[in-house]
Design a protein around this motif. Sequence first.
Motif, PDB file in Angstrom:
ATOM      1  N   SER A 170       0.809  -1.320  -0.063  1.00  0.00           N
ATOM      2  CA  SER A 170       0.168  -0.117  -0.012  1.00  0.00           C
ATOM      3  C   SER A 170       0.778   1.326  -0.185  1.00  0.00           C
ATOM      4  N   GLY A 171       2.007   1.448   0.920  1.00  0.00           N
ATOM      5  CA  GLY A 171       2.660   2.388   0.921  1.00  0.00           C
ATOM      6  C   GLY A 171       3.623   2.578  -0.388  1.00  0.00           C
ATOM      7  N   LEU A 172       3.851   1.513  -1.204  1.00  0.00           N
ATOM      8  CA  LEU A 172       4.707   1.562  -2.524  1.00  0.00           C
ATOM      9  C   LEU A 172       3.547   2.362  -3.430  1.00  0.00           C
ATOM     10  N   GLU A 210      11.702  12.282  -9.887  1.00  0.00           N
ATOM     11  CA  GLU A 210      10.687  13.001  -8.992  1.00  0.00           C
ATOM     12  C   GLU A 210       9.261  12.089  -9.152  1.00  0.00           C
ATOM     13  N   GLY A 211       8.577  12.103  -7.965  1.00  0.00           N
ATOM     14  CA  GLY A 211       7.600  11.489  -7.861  1.00  0.00           C
ATOM     15  C   GLY A 211       7.459   9.975  -7.500  1.00  0.00           C
ATOM     16  N   GLY A 212       9.075   9.673  -7.471  1.00  0.00           N
ATOM     17  CA  GLY A 212       9.167   8.160  -7.074  1.00  0.00           C
ATOM     18  C   GLY A 212       8.919   8.155  -5.455  1.00  0.00           C
ATOM     19  N   ARG A 213       8.736   6.773  -5.248  1.00  0.00           N
ATOM     20  CA  ARG A 213       8.118   6.630  -3.580  1.00  0.00           C
ATOM     21  C   ARG A 213       9.212   5.449  -2.981  1.00  0.00           C
ATOM     22  N   LEU A 214       9.590   5.588  -1.739  1.00  0.00           N
ATOM     23  CA  LEU A 214      10.277   4.734  -1.038  1.00  0.00           C
ATOM     24  C   LEU A 214       9.659   4.399   0.115  1.00  0.00           C
ATOM     25  N   VAL A 215       9.679   3.268   0.637  1.00  0.00           N
ATOM     26  CA  VAL A 215       9.098   2.366   1.818  1.00  0.00           C
ATOM     27  C   VAL A 215      10.120   1.632   2.534  1.00  0.00           C
ATOM     28  N   ALA A 216      10.130   2.021   3.710  1.00  0.00           N
ATOM     29  CA  ALA A 216      11.391   1.182   4.443  1.00  0.00           C
ATOM     30  C   ALA A 216      10.977   0.750   5.775  1.00  0.00           C
ATOM     31  N   CYS A 270       8.388  14.111   0.888  1.00  0.00           N
ATOM     32  CA  CYS A 270       7.221  14.635   1.089  1.00  0.00           C
ATOM     33  C   CYS A 270       6.268  13.539   1.180  1.00  0.00           C
ATOM     34  N   ASN A 271       5.081  13.782   1.474  1.00  0.00           N
ATOM     35  CA  ASN A 271       4.007  13.024   1.832  1.00  0.00           C
ATOM     36  C   ASN A 271       4.282  11.695   2.892  1.00  0.00           C
ATOM     37  N   ILE A 272       5.101  12.161   3.772  1.00  0.00           N
ATOM     38  CA  ILE A 272       5.743  11.045   4.760  1.00  0.00           C
ATOM     39  C   ILE A 272       4.524  10.141   5.454  1.00  0.00           C
ATOM     40  N   LEU A 324       7.689   3.108   7.082  1.00  0.00           N
ATOM     41  CA  LEU A 324       7.726   4.560   6.726  1.00  0.00           C
ATOM     42  C   LEU A 324       7.837   4.719   5.339  1.00  0.00           C
ATOM     43  N   SER A 325       7.248   5.823   4.928  1.00  0.00           N
ATOM     44  CA  SER A 325       7.185   5.931   3.276  1.00  0.00           C
ATOM     45  C   SER A 325       7.402   7.465   3.016  1.00  0.00           C
ATOM     46  N   GLY A 326       7.715   7.743   1.855  1.00  0.00           N
ATOM     47  CA  GLY A 326       8.031   9.151   1.397  1.00  0.00           C
ATOM     48  C   GLY A 326       7.942   9.251  -0.009  1.00  0.00           C
ATOM     49  N   GLU A 327       7.812  10.374  -0.356  1.00  0.00           N
ATOM     50  CA  GLU A 327       8.021  10.821  -2.106  1.00  0.00           C
ATOM     51  C   GLU A 327       8.821  11.671  -2.303  1.00  0.00           C
ATOM     52  N   LYS A 328       9.556  11.518  -3.438  1.00  0.00           N
ATOM     53  CA  LYS A 328      10.510  12.602  -3.951  1.00  0.00           C
ATOM     54  C   LYS A 328       9.824  13.656  -4.707  1.00  0.00           C
ATOM     55  N   ILE A 329       9.773  15.060  -4.221  1.00  0.00           N
ATOM     56  CA  ILE A 329       9.093  15.931  -5.088  1.00  0.00           C
ATOM     57  C   ILE A 329      10.343  16.843  -4.873  1.00  0.00           C
ATOM     58  N   SER A 330      10.816  17.648  -6.158  1.00  0.00           N
ATOM     59  CA  SER A 330      11.771  18.678  -6.144  1.00  0.00           C
ATOM     60  C   SER A 330      11.532  20.004  -5.511  1.00  0.00           C
TER      61      SER A 330
END
Length: 196
Positions: A33-35, A133-139, A160-162, A190-196
């Motif tokens: 879901s976080g991905l 940009e817009g990529g997501r990371l979940v750890a 962003c959007n942590i 934990l998840s977050g998004e890469k936004i410039s």
Amino acid sequence: MWQYKTPGIPDELFDRLPGIPMTKREVRLLILSGLRLEEKSVIWDIGAGTGTISIEIGLLCPNTKIIAIERDPEVAGLIRQNCRRFEVENVEVVEGNAPDCFDTLPEKPDRICIGGGKSIKNILTSCWDYLPEGGRLVATASNLENLYQISEGLAELRACNIEVVQSSINRLEKRGLSQVFAAIAPIFILSGEKIS
């Protein structure tokens, strides 16, 4: 082996090795879901372990390429074995140490899943540069030290959007003649998004 279109493959269907941790079914659902998966993308599954996340993604998104990164050759073999078991063909297993192997990977990711590790902050900050940009990371973190490292890393990277979720899951199990609820070890996702 798993003919359904829903994620959540029962844990006992995966082949295992003694001492190798496996992401439990309920936790996998939260990670997926976080991905925020898309049909065609590239996923890096760092510290893939038994391959449960890679296989779930592979079945859900057959047009997605999953790169499962695992440093231990025996465990990497287990991932391949589980891929064959579930007839998943879109997982490429890479034997290598994160973050050292990132430059050698065949494609850059749209999504990254990090399954823990001793130097998790270093892994997180190193792989962040590969995300578009817009990529997501979940750890995931199973202890407070890793929770702190991931939180600090995401803050320093200005993710962003942590989102932070702590799972607290119990399963009904049979013990002797009785049925009891047994707790699954809590884990932070934990998840977050890469936004410039």
